[in-house]
Write an enzyme that holds these catalytic residues in place. Structure first.
Site, PDB file in Angstrom:
ATOM      1  N   ASP A 288      54.415  35.198  25.087  1.00 47.05           N
ATOM      2  CA  ASP A 288      55.051  36.022  24.070  1.00 47.05           C
ATOM      3  C   ASP A 288      55.196  37.445  24.598  1.00 47.05           C
ATOM      4  OD1 ASP A 288      56.202  37.055  21.872  1.00 47.05           O
ATOM      5  OD2 ASP A 288      54.513  36.773  20.515  1.00 47.05           O
TER       6      ASP A 288
HETATM    7  C1  BGC Z   1      57.127  38.159  18.925  1.00 49.72           C
HETATM    8  C2  BGC Z   1      57.721  36.792  19.056  1.00 49.72           C
HETATM    9  C3  BGC Z   1      59.181  36.903  19.422  1.00 49.72           C
HETATM   10  C4  BGC Z   1      59.305  37.725  20.685  1.00 49.72           C
HETATM   11  C5  BGC Z   1      60.730  37.860  21.166  1.00 49.72           C
HETATM   12  C6  BGC Z   1      57.419  39.041  20.123  1.00 49.72           C
HETATM   13  O1  BGC Z   1      57.022  40.344  19.922  1.00 49.72           O
HETATM   14  O2  BGC Z   1      55.727  38.038  18.724  1.00 49.72           O
HETATM   15  O3  BGC Z   1      57.561  36.078  17.858  1.00 49.72           O
HETATM   16  O4  BGC Z   1      59.745  35.638  19.565  1.00 49.72           O
HETATM   17  O5  BGC Z   1      58.794  39.007  20.455  1.00 49.72           O
HETATM   18  O6  BGC Z   1      61.475  38.641  20.354  1.00 49.72           O
END
Ligand code: BGC
Length: 744
Positions: A288
């Site tokens: 993530d």
């Molecule tokens: C979030 C994710 C998301 C990713 C891409 C992260 O900060 O926790 O849920 O998919 O960003 O945008």
């Protein structure tokens, strides 16, 4: 070995004389040869490029932005991008990969399509309150259809994190607190996004997130430590990820949190033992955002290079935005700390997906301007969004049949900071949603009032936040000259979602004081709540005659709320997260344990608060209708049943009101004595039925021993013989029971 011809988007023919001899455990037979033939031509840098995901400068969902990503495409340093969409823009980027990079491997485009691409559906927590699996599958499928036409291949959804933590802002993206319901919803959403195949290029691959247990941060604070027993993890938090993987999800995203002292991003037990071996997950795993370099801050990695090795060797195939694999993985290979064999396995998983999506045949098949024009925000998609929105509205209170609005009402005071807002109704993570395209409540009610000859008096009263009460007088005057008051209050959309934890769950600013002033006018007040999480609203719960929980309903919020207010739609949704009376009760959830000293308000020495009851303001499964339902007593087919039997549970439900309505009939069990203690209630089934006035239906549930299984004292997943309560009713509190015994 025979030479092979591989066609790259009709542009390039590659002759491969020697296919690498590498294990193919994770690749499905169909594409293995093609994948290997590509892999054999790649340099180590290019391989690492396939394991690298960068954001474009089109949007940011985290603290960093990558400059120069177009050069990264050219040089093969990045094989996937996120925050880039529309057919035109993705085509432009794909052209760079296809025309200017050496290997001409098509890019994979990802995006957070969480509750719609441009036609925005209710926030997932809202949708979950419909308990309507088909409708949720359709919502995901429409999101897939719109986003795939706009060049996207991959959504970072569904978010399946079970949460009992309303302070945590990300509950807005999930399906609430219950693993049974959450698992069914996870499956429906995966099916909706992915469908059965990618033949028509109108489906996108799902990414189950955030693995694992991200929904249980200590104190509800975003990104915080998670600490739980393996038993709780397996019983409560794991089932939704399992369900999504079993439904065929092609990718999984690790979570930011640590789990048992080890960040999930490098947690071998979570990734290898549980996800890969136990669940048999064959797709690819992405970190993530900057989860990999963040392991330095966690105090788990010495430096970023070390973080990359830990994550990669634990099994994270793709680095999202950390640029750690891109900068350090090659050196890790050179030093022998990462093997090329493992890199090849990860690259294979990603190439396989590109083959499955048909991108090697036609890298532009998802960049379809004509289809984009046709499907994005089409009339049928908007109609589906309106339908889903109505299904997500929970009627929390309706004293004296305040709702629906009848023809006795000649004037309405529409009050509140969210009464004429468009963009707020999209909620957080609203994809490419456009606030200007939303229909506000003011617009929807103006339309209706004009048609029905009702006078609409509008005043905002106050802002969502801040102390300014200067608008109160105007609002009170509007209220005094109206037959009914509709007050639209709540949170701003930024108050839930990522990095949006709150320690106070009451209405922000002076909104509650505005409601108090409106109630004091003596006119009936309908409170419409817009919020991304359960709120603490005990005063409103006691004093406002009618309350509608509308969450953030998306593009069609205004018309959907109009439908409910005027009775064109009879509310049928039920809460999937408990509403506390006070934040001091959090975490609060229906399936708690009994304790050795269960709640007794009349004695001191038991498990309770001095200042409030233990019970929530609104329990899990709760929601009213404009009609009423009567439950007859519950029947079971046998009082004693064996592990081979199917127990049949019947309950007759009758519509005792004047309107047609839908009811979500719920089945719970309690295992009275176990080798480990069991919750006082666990949801095991539900049925949503429609009943005409006066109509009664028998609702049947079937239970087997498998439905009663849990992780026993020696961590076996099985049902234990003994006495069970079988309970049915309209919510997790109003239940009738039968006692049965499971025998060996
Ligand atoms: C979030 C994710 C998301 C990713 C891409 C992260 O900060 O926790 O849920 O998919 O960003 O945008």
């Amino acid at each position: 070995m025979m030479n092979r011809l591989i066609c790259f988007s009709g542009l390039l023919l590659l002759i491969i004389s020697c296919r690498a001899q590498v294990p193919q455990k994770t690749i499905s037979g169909k594409y293995a040869a093609q994948v290997d033939s590509v892999l054999a031509l790649m340099t180590l840098d290019e391989k690492i490029g396939q394991l690298t995901l960068f954001t474009t400068d089109w949007g940011s969902t985290g603290p960093t932005i990558r400059e120069g990503y177009q050069d990264d495409i050219r040089s093969g340093r990045c094989g996937a991008l996120f925050n880039s969409h529309t057919a035109a823009f993705t085509r432009k980027l794909q052209e760079i990969a296809m025309k200017e990079s050496r290997m001409k491997i098509p890019l994979l485009f990802g995006y957070d399509v969480i509750h719609g691409y441009k036609t925005i559906f209710p926030i997932p927590l809202g949708e979950s309150c419909s308990w309507d699996l088909d409708a949720m599958e359709r919502s995901a499928s429409i999101a897939a259809s719109e986003s795939s036409a706009a060049g996207l291949h991959w959504t970072f959804a569904p978010m399946v994190d079970i949460s009992r933590e309303p302070r945590w802002g990300r509950v807005t993206e999930g399906a609430g607190e219950d693993p049974y319901l959450g698992s069914l919803i996870a499956r429906a959403r995966v099916h909706g996004f992915q469908g059965d195949n990618f033949d028509k290029a109108d489906k996108i691959i799902a990414c189950v997130k955030h693995y694992a247990a991200y929904g249980a941060p200590v104190a509800g604070r975003e990104y915080n430590t998670v600490d739980m027993s393996e038993r709780v993890f397996r019983d409560i938090y794991l089932p939704t990820y399992k369900a999504a993987v079993a439904a065929g999800a092609i990718s999984v995203m690790t979570s930011f949190n640590e789990f048992d002292g080890i960040p999930a991003t490098a947690n071998k037990w979570l990734i290898q033992d549980v996800l890969r071996k136990e669940m048999g997950f064959k797709g690819f795993i992405v970190s993530d955002y900057t989860g990999i370099p963040e392991m330095v801050n966690h105090g788990y990695a010495l430096n970023e290079a070390n973080a990359g090795e830990l994550a990669f060797n634990a099994g994270v195939d793709m680095d999202m935005q950390g640029a750690v694999y891109e900068r350090f993985l090659k050196a890790s290979v050179d030093s022998g700390r990462v093997s090329v064999k493992t890199i090849d396995e990860s690259v294979r998983r990603i190439l396989e997906v590109k083959f499955r999506l048909g991108l090697f045949k036609d890298p532009y098949r998802f960049c379809n301007e004509a289809r984009e024009k046709e499907v994005v925000m089409s009339a049928s998609n908007l109609a589906a969004a309106r339908d889903m929105a109505r299904k997500s509205v929970v009627l929390l209170k309706n004293d004296n049949n305040t709702l629906p609005i009848t023809d006795k009402i000649h004037s309405i005071a529409l009050i509140g900071p969210l009464s004429d807002d468009k963009a707020q109704m999209l909620g957080s993570w609203s994809g490419a949603g456009d606030g200007d395209k939303c229909i506000s409540i003011l617009e929807a009610l103006t339309d209706r009032s004009t048609k029905n000859g009702i006078k609409l008096n509008h005043a905002k009263g106050c802002a969502i936040e801040g102390n300014d009460k200067n608008g109160f007088d105007e609002a009170i005057n509007a209220a005094k000259s109206s037959d009914i008051i509709i007050a639209v209050v709540g949170e701003s959309k930024e108050m839930s979602g990522e990095a949006a934890a709150r320690s106070d769950l009451s209405l922000p600013g002076v909104q509650e004081q505005l409601i108090e002033a409106l109630v004091a006018t003596g006119k009936p007040v309908v409170v419409i709540l817009m919020n991304g999480r359960p709120l603490t609203i005990p005063w409103i719960g006691e004093h406002a005659p009618a309350i509608l929980e509308t969450w953030f309903l998306g593009t069609e919020a205004g018309p959907a709320i109009g439908d409910v207010l005027f009775g064109d739609y009879n509310p049928s949704a039920k809460l999937t997260m408990t509403f506390p009376r006070s934040v001091g009760q959090v975490p609060i959830y229906y399936s708690q344990k009994n304790t050795g000293r269960p709640y007794n308000p009349d004695s001191k020495w038991n498990s309770k608060y001095l200042d409030i009851p233990n019970s929530p303001l609104y329990p899990f499964g709760y929601g009213l209708s404009y009609t009423t339902f009567k439950y007859d007593s519950v029947h079971v087919s046998q009082k004693e049943f064996s592990t081979k039997d199917t127990l049949r549970v019947d309950v007759k439900v009758t519509n005792t009101g004047q309107r047609e309505g839908e009811e979500i009939v719920q089945l719970y069990v309690r295992d009275l004595v176990g080798s480990v203690t069991r919750p006082v209630k666990e949801l095991k089934g539900f049925k949503k039925i429609k009943l005409a006035p006066g109509e009664g239906k028998n609702v049947t549930f079937k239970l087997t021993a498998a439905d009663l299984a849990f992780y026993t004292a020696d961590m076996k997943f099985e049902a234990e013989p003994g006495v069970f309560w079988i309970m049915a009713g309209p919510d997790s509190e109003r239940l009738q029971k039968q006692v049965v015994t499971l025998v060996k």
